[in-house]
Structures are given as structure tokens and as C-alpha cells.
Design a protein around this motif. Structure first.
Motif, PDB file in Angstrom:
ATOM      1  N   GLU A 152       0.835  -1.202   0.000  1.00  0.00           N
ATOM      2  CA  GLU A 152       0.000   0.000   0.000  1.00  0.00           C
ATOM      3  C   GLU A 152       0.873   1.256   0.000  1.00  0.00           C
ATOM      4  O   GLU A 152       0.572   2.238  -0.691  1.00  0.00           O
ATOM      5  CB  GLU A 152      -0.917  -0.009   1.222  1.00  0.00           C
ATOM      6  CG  GLU A 152      -1.925   1.116   1.256  1.00  0.00           C
ATOM      7  CD  GLU A 152      -2.860   0.977   2.451  1.00  0.00           C
ATOM      8  OE1 GLU A 152      -3.957   0.426   2.273  1.00  0.00           O
ATOM      9  OE2 GLU A 152      -2.485   1.414   3.561  1.00  0.00           O
ATOM     10  N   LEU A 153       1.979   1.220   0.764  1.00  0.00           N
ATOM     11  CA  LEU A 153       2.902   2.361   0.787  1.00  0.00           C
ATOM     12  C   LEU A 153       3.492   2.602  -0.604  1.00  0.00           C
ATOM     13  O   LEU A 153       3.668   3.756  -1.019  1.00  0.00           O
ATOM     14  CB  LEU A 153       4.021   2.107   1.798  1.00  0.00           C
ATOM     15  CG  LEU A 153       4.993   3.266   2.042  1.00  0.00           C
ATOM     16  CD1 LEU A 153       4.284   4.429   2.721  1.00  0.00           C
ATOM     17  CD2 LEU A 153       6.187   2.816   2.875  1.00  0.00           C
TER      18      LEU A 153
ATOM     19  N   LEU B 231       0.994   4.446  -2.564  1.00  0.00           N
ATOM     20  CA  LEU B 231       0.992   5.847  -2.141  1.00  0.00           C
ATOM     21  C   LEU B 231       2.150   6.600  -2.789  1.00  0.00           C
ATOM     22  O   LEU B 231       1.977   7.722  -3.283  1.00  0.00           O
ATOM     23  CB  LEU B 231       1.093   5.942  -0.617  1.00  0.00           C
ATOM     24  CG  LEU B 231      -0.156   5.564   0.190  1.00  0.00           C
ATOM     25  CD1 LEU B 231       0.186   5.431   1.664  1.00  0.00           C
ATOM     26  CD2 LEU B 231      -1.250   6.610  -0.002  1.00  0.00           C
TER      27      LEU B 231
ATOM     28  N   THR C 133       1.368   7.207  -6.349  1.00  0.00           N
ATOM     29  CA  THR C 133       0.358   8.256  -6.459  1.00  0.00           C
ATOM     30  C   THR C 133       0.993   9.633  -6.304  1.00  0.00           C
ATOM     31  O   THR C 133       0.566  10.610  -6.929  1.00  0.00           O
ATOM     32  CB  THR C 133      -0.737   8.059  -5.387  1.00  0.00           C
ATOM     33  OG1 THR C 133      -1.336   6.779  -5.557  1.00  0.00           O
ATOM     34  CG2 THR C 133      -1.815   9.128  -5.485  1.00  0.00           C
TER      35      THR C 133
ATOM     36  N   ARG D 235       5.142   7.680   6.375  1.00  0.00           N
ATOM     37  CA  ARG D 235       3.831   7.502   5.742  1.00  0.00           C
ATOM     38  C   ARG D 235       2.973   8.758   5.879  1.00  0.00           C
ATOM     39  O   ARG D 235       2.296   9.176   4.922  1.00  0.00           O
ATOM     40  CB  ARG D 235       3.108   6.303   6.367  1.00  0.00           C
ATOM     41  CG  ARG D 235       1.701   6.086   5.837  1.00  0.00           C
ATOM     42  CD  ARG D 235       1.032   4.922   6.522  1.00  0.00           C
ATOM     43  NE  ARG D 235       1.304   3.666   5.849  1.00  0.00           N
ATOM     44  CZ  ARG D 235       0.422   3.033   5.066  1.00  0.00           C
ATOM     45  NH1 ARG D 235      -0.763   3.560   4.854  1.00  0.00           N
ATOM     46  NH2 ARG D 235       0.725   1.891   4.503  1.00  0.00           N
TER      47      ARG D 235
ATOM     48  N   ILE E 272       1.369  10.915   2.764  1.00  0.00           N
ATOM     49  CA  ILE E 272      -0.075  11.135   2.594  1.00  0.00           C
ATOM     50  C   ILE E 272      -0.371  12.633   2.533  1.00  0.00           C
ATOM     51  O   ILE E 272      -1.184  13.093   1.712  1.00  0.00           O
ATOM     52  CB  ILE E 272      -0.861  10.455   3.731  1.00  0.00           C
ATOM     53  CG1 ILE E 272      -0.757   8.931   3.596  1.00  0.00           C
ATOM     54  CG2 ILE E 272      -2.325  10.881   3.721  1.00  0.00           C
ATOM     55  CD1 ILE E 272      -1.388   8.155   4.739  1.00  0.00           C
TER      56      ILE E 272
ATOM     57  N   ILE F 238       0.398  13.858  -0.912  1.00  0.00           N
ATOM     58  CA  ILE F 238      -0.634  13.475  -1.877  1.00  0.00           C
ATOM     59  C   ILE F 238      -1.856  14.362  -1.727  1.00  0.00           C
ATOM     60  O   ILE F 238      -2.430  14.843  -2.708  1.00  0.00           O
ATOM     61  CB  ILE F 238      -1.012  11.992  -1.684  1.00  0.00           C
ATOM     62  CG1 ILE F 238       0.176  11.095  -2.038  1.00  0.00           C
ATOM     63  CG2 ILE F 238      -2.229  11.615  -2.534  1.00  0.00           C
ATOM     64  CD1 ILE F 238      -0.004   9.654  -1.635  1.00  0.00           C
TER      65      ILE F 238
ATOM     66  N   THR G 297      -9.972   4.327   0.949  1.00  0.00           N
ATOM     67  CA  THR G 297      -9.628   5.030  -0.280  1.00  0.00           C
ATOM     68  C   THR G 297      -9.643   4.066  -1.472  1.00  0.00           C
ATOM     69  O   THR G 297      -9.245   2.906  -1.360  1.00  0.00           O
ATOM     70  CB  THR G 297      -8.250   5.705  -0.163  1.00  0.00           C
ATOM     71  OG1 THR G 297      -7.955   6.398  -1.378  1.00  0.00           O
ATOM     72  CG2 THR G 297      -7.141   4.701   0.118  1.00  0.00           C
TER      73      THR G 297
ATOM     74  N   LEU H 165      -5.238   5.875  -5.223  1.00  0.00           N
ATOM     75  CA  LEU H 165      -5.524   6.273  -3.846  1.00  0.00           C
ATOM     76  C   LEU H 165      -5.765   7.774  -3.774  1.00  0.00           C
ATOM     77  O   LEU H 165      -5.064   8.561  -4.404  1.00  0.00           O
ATOM     78  CB  LEU H 165      -4.361   5.884  -2.939  1.00  0.00           C
ATOM     79  CG  LEU H 165      -3.946   4.406  -2.968  1.00  0.00           C
ATOM     80  CD1 LEU H 165      -2.829   4.153  -1.962  1.00  0.00           C
ATOM     81  CD2 LEU H 165      -5.120   3.501  -2.689  1.00  0.00           C
TER      82      LEU H 165
ATOM     83  N   ILE I 279      -7.751   5.443   5.238  1.00  0.00           N
ATOM     84  CA  ILE I 279      -6.635   4.541   5.006  1.00  0.00           C
ATOM     85  C   ILE I 279      -6.039   4.189   6.363  1.00  0.00           C
ATOM     86  O   ILE I 279      -6.178   4.954   7.326  1.00  0.00           O
ATOM     87  CB  ILE I 279      -5.570   5.191   4.087  1.00  0.00           C
ATOM     88  CG1 ILE I 279      -4.598   4.144   3.521  1.00  0.00           C
ATOM     89  CG2 ILE I 279      -4.818   6.295   4.812  1.00  0.00           C
ATOM     90  CD1 ILE I 279      -3.708   4.663   2.407  1.00  0.00           C
TER      91      ILE I 279
END
Length: 437
Positions: A34-35, A38, A41, A110, A114, A117, A222, A244, A272
Motif C-alpha cells: 500500500e505504501l 501511495l 500516487t 507515511r 499522505i 498526496i 480510499t 488512492l 486509510i
């Protein structure tokens, strides 16, 4: 533009750690996957990753010193520009790890990723304010002497900060204080602006409550497909992409159920795991839309291997922001990507009034979802008889919008209607209650 003039894509190396004996919602490897999404993204290229299992997080450097040296060697070999940790690093962690990697390597966690983003995707003034607030609150405890550009951006300088002649503090130390004060002022200003936004939203909600039209909030992890469903049901043009946090700013649109009853659908920011607490706080004005709803549609990506864990993350976040108890429907989305027969089972399925499988992209199952919404609303209706004066035709029209008019006839004093309306609207019509004597 020549080929070498294109902006260089940052090469990112990922680091994950887990402490023995702790239970995580999502496995370490899945969390790193998932990271990686991210990072992509955010426009980065992931060039490698590593993990470490620890008895406890190292106070100074988060991971062990040997592992840190190993990471340093690997990022040099891979020519990485950035290292991203899967958990939030404390100010001390960032300071000590930066000493090892040097200033040429960007160090992120993280939370910072985020936030980056969100900063890229926020389109409205409200969204930009919320992200800016979260960024400043994240940075404030992490200020170092390297951050002297902040005060210069704000119009200050070390030369003008009262250092000359006093000799009590070094220039870096004084500049740090200037930066802290400047960020503190910006945080106060943004909070005032957001309070204005909150009041504006509150006025809008009061107006919506007066109409009696129920609000359905779309919530979910997300990339669960909330914006796609909103577009499908309302012919809206909300930005929806298979990535995401494709959309951040809440959108509310009106649509009609099969019975003709009007409802408002509100799309909210996706959740998330390990969502930064500063972001949850900053987006409270947006998430208040969820608190004021009449019903929640909890959308999940049924094709995702961690879908049950995603449900837990969303419900935990809703509890954290004090969303009151209200009817919930669990919407298993993206069945066009899924080969199973029945949805996964999970312990708290009783909290949902209905469960429906749909594809927001193709429209499959959407009619069944609308029927489920009708059934749940029917459970929330009360049946009463009203006598409405002839001159209050606006109330009659509103009754048709918010509920079901079963019978209607005329009397000498006005229109007599036998209706089913939401319990929440009953008090509004109490003065018109009619008893046939």
C-alpha cells in the motif's frame, strides 16, 4: 523541451518494521504494498524495499543501527533519492536518521507522504486549507535549524530577528524560534479560516434539514469507488480514478429513489490505515457531513485481498470522529473484478441493515442497492395523519419529497394526508397532526 529537461522522477526506497507480539490490521508486507501505491500516487518510482522485525522500536533510529547502515548502502547502490518509512517517525527519529543518510536523501514517513498526496489533490479552498493546517501541525515539532527558509518566505530574516549585539543565543537557535512563531501564527490563521468554513457548512446543513430531504453519506477505504457510484447515481462529474485519494473535497448531489423520494448523496474523503491524526483533525469540518447524515453507505472493494481489514479501518476511524449511530448499508463494490460466490464473512456484520453487491462502474446491482436504501428508510418512517392548510402547498410538496403520501383528500380546513415520513422530521409537522373525531 529537450528530453533531459523533463523533471526527474524521484526514486524511493521503502522501509517497514513490525514489533513482535503486536497485532496489526494489515500485514507488514501488505502495508508496504500500500505504501508503494501511495508513493506512486505521489509521482515517485519505488526502486526497492526492506523490512525488520524488532522486539521494540529503537528510541533513536526507529530500526536497528545495523539495519540503518544496510539501508544506507542499498540506497546508494540503487541511486535512490528518498527513503520512506511505513510508520510515522518521531522528531528524534527523523533527526538521527537524517544524520546517517545525509541531506541529499529525502526522508519521509507515511504521514508526510499522505500529506504530500493530499496537497497535490486538494482542489477547493477548503481542501487546501485543511491540508495546509495538517502539514504545519506535522512540521511544527520537527523543526530543525535547517528550516530557516520558512521565516524568509514569511518576509523575515536572521538579520532582522534581533540577534545582533545581544549575544545570548546563536543565530540558528533564534531563527528556529522565529520559524516556530511564524508557523504558530499560520496555524492560528488557518484554524480561523476553517472555522468560517465549518460555520458555512453548518448553515448549509441547517437549510438541508429544513427541506427534510435525507442525506446519505458515502464512506469507505480510499479507492473503494465512492465517487464512481456518486457519478453513476447523479450524473455528476466528480473526478474518479483507480488510484488512492483521487478525490478529497466532499461533493453533495441530489437524486431520486425508485419511489420518487428525493435524497442527497455526499461523497467523503477516503480513509486509510495509519491515517495521520493531524489529517483527521484537519478534515473534521468535512467529516461533519458524515455525522449529520441519515444513513451511511459503507463502500468496500470486494476484489481487494484485505477488504475485511479495510472495513475495520473505516469503522475505527468513524468511531474516532464520533459518528453517531445510524442505519448502515455495506456495499460490496467492484464485483466485475471478483470471481467469488458470496461476500467474505466478518465478525461485526450485524451492524449493517443490508449488504448489497454492485459494480459502480458497470451499474450491475445498483437497482438492488436503491431498493435496499428504500427498505432501510422504510424502517425509519413513522405513519401519521396531517391536516395542511390550503395556503401551505409548500408543505404538501415537501411531504412528497421526503416521504410517502398514502392518501390525500380535501376538507373544509385544508388537505388531509395520510403519510409516512422520517422520524427525524416528525416534530416539524407536529402542529399539523390530525385526529378524526
Amino acid at each position: 523541451m529537450h528530453q533531459n529537461e523533463f523533471p526527474k522522477v524521484e526514486r524511493a526506497f521503502l522501509v517497514g518494521a513490525e514489533v513482535r507480539g503486536t497485532n496489526s490490521v494489515i500485514s507488514l508486507q501488505d502495508s508496504l504494498s500500500e505504501l508503494a501505491l501511495l508513493a506512486e500516487t505521489a509521482g515517485m518510482e519505488v526502486v526497492g524495499q526492506t523490512t525488520q522485525t524488532l522486539n521494540s522500536i529503537v528510541p533513536a533510529t526507529f530500526i536497528g543501527s545495523g539495519k540503518l547502515e544496510e539501508v544506507q548502502a542499498v540506497i546508494k547502490e540503487l541511486e535512490a533519492d528518498a527513503v520512506i518509512f511505513d510508520d510515522e517517525l518521531s522528531p528524534r527519529h527523523q533527526r538521527e536518521i537524517s544524520k546517517v543518510f545525509g541531506n541529499d536523501i529525502k526522508l519521509l514517513d507515511r504521514s508526510a507522504l499522505i500529506l504530500d498526496i493530499f496537497a497535490q489533490h486538494a482542489k477547493t479552498k477548503e481542501g487546501s486549507l485543511q491540508v495546509e493546517l495538517a502539514q504545519y501541525e506535522y512540521r511544527l515539532p520537527r523543526l530543525t535549524r535547517q528550516w530557516t527558509h520558512l521565516a524568509r518566505q514569511a518576509g523575515g530574516s536572521a538579520a532582522g530577528s534581533g540577534v545582533g549585539g545581544v549575544g545570548l543565543r546563536g543565530p540558528g537557535e533564534t531563527q528556529l524560534e522565529v520559524d516556530r512563531r511564524e508557523i504558530g501564527r499560520k496555524i492560528d490563521r488557518i484554524k480561523r479560516d476553517l472555522e468560517g468554513v465549518r460555520q458555512h457548512r453548518s448553515q448549509h446543513r441547517q437549510q438541508r434539514r429544513k427541506t427534510g430531504i435525507p442525506v446519505i453519506a458515502l464512506v469507505g477505504y480510499t479507492n473503494a469507488g465512492k465517487s464512481t457510484l456518486l457519478n453513476h447515481l447523479t450524473n455528476a462529474s466528480v473526478y474518479a480514478q483507480d488510484q488512492l485519494f483521487a478525490t478529497l473535497d466532499p461533493t453533495t448531489r441530489r437524486t431520486a429513489l425508485p419511489s420518487g423520494r428525493q435524497v442527497l448523496l455526499t461523497d467523503t474523503v477516503g480513509f486509510i490505515q495509519k491515517l495521520p491524526t493531524t489529517l483527521i483533525a484537519a478534515f473534521r469540518a468535512t467529516l461533519e457531513e458524515t455525522q449529520e447524515a441519515s444513513m451511511l453507505l459503507h463502500m468496500v472493494d470486494i476484489s481487494h485481498p484485505n477488504v475485511v481489514a479495510h472495513i475495520d479501518v473505516v469503522e475505527d476511524t468513524l468511531a474516532e470522529i464520533d459518528v453517531p449511530s445510524m442505519p448502515r448499508i455495506l456495499v460490496w463494490n467492484k464485483i466485475d473484478r471478483w470471481a467469488g460466490d458470496t461476500p467474505p464473512q466478518f465478525p461485526d456484520s450485524d451492524m449493517y441493515r443490508e449488504q448489497v453487491c454492485i459494480s459502480a462502474r458497470t451499474g450491475e446491482g445498483v437497482p438492488e442497492l436503491l431498493e435496499a436504501i428504500e427498505r432501510v428508510f422504510a424502517q425509519e418512517l413513522v405513519r401519521i395523519t396531517l391536516q395542511i392548510p390550503f395556503e401551505r402547498g409548500d408543505l404538501v410538496s415537501r411531504l412528497y419529497r421526503i416521504g410517502r403520501v398514502l392518501t390525500q383528500e380535501s376538507s373544509a380546513e385544508g388537505m388531509i394526508l395520510d403519510v409516512e415520513i422520517p422520524k427525524s422530521a416528525q416534530d416539524r409537522y407536529q402542529d399539523f397532526a390530525y385526529e378524526n373525531t
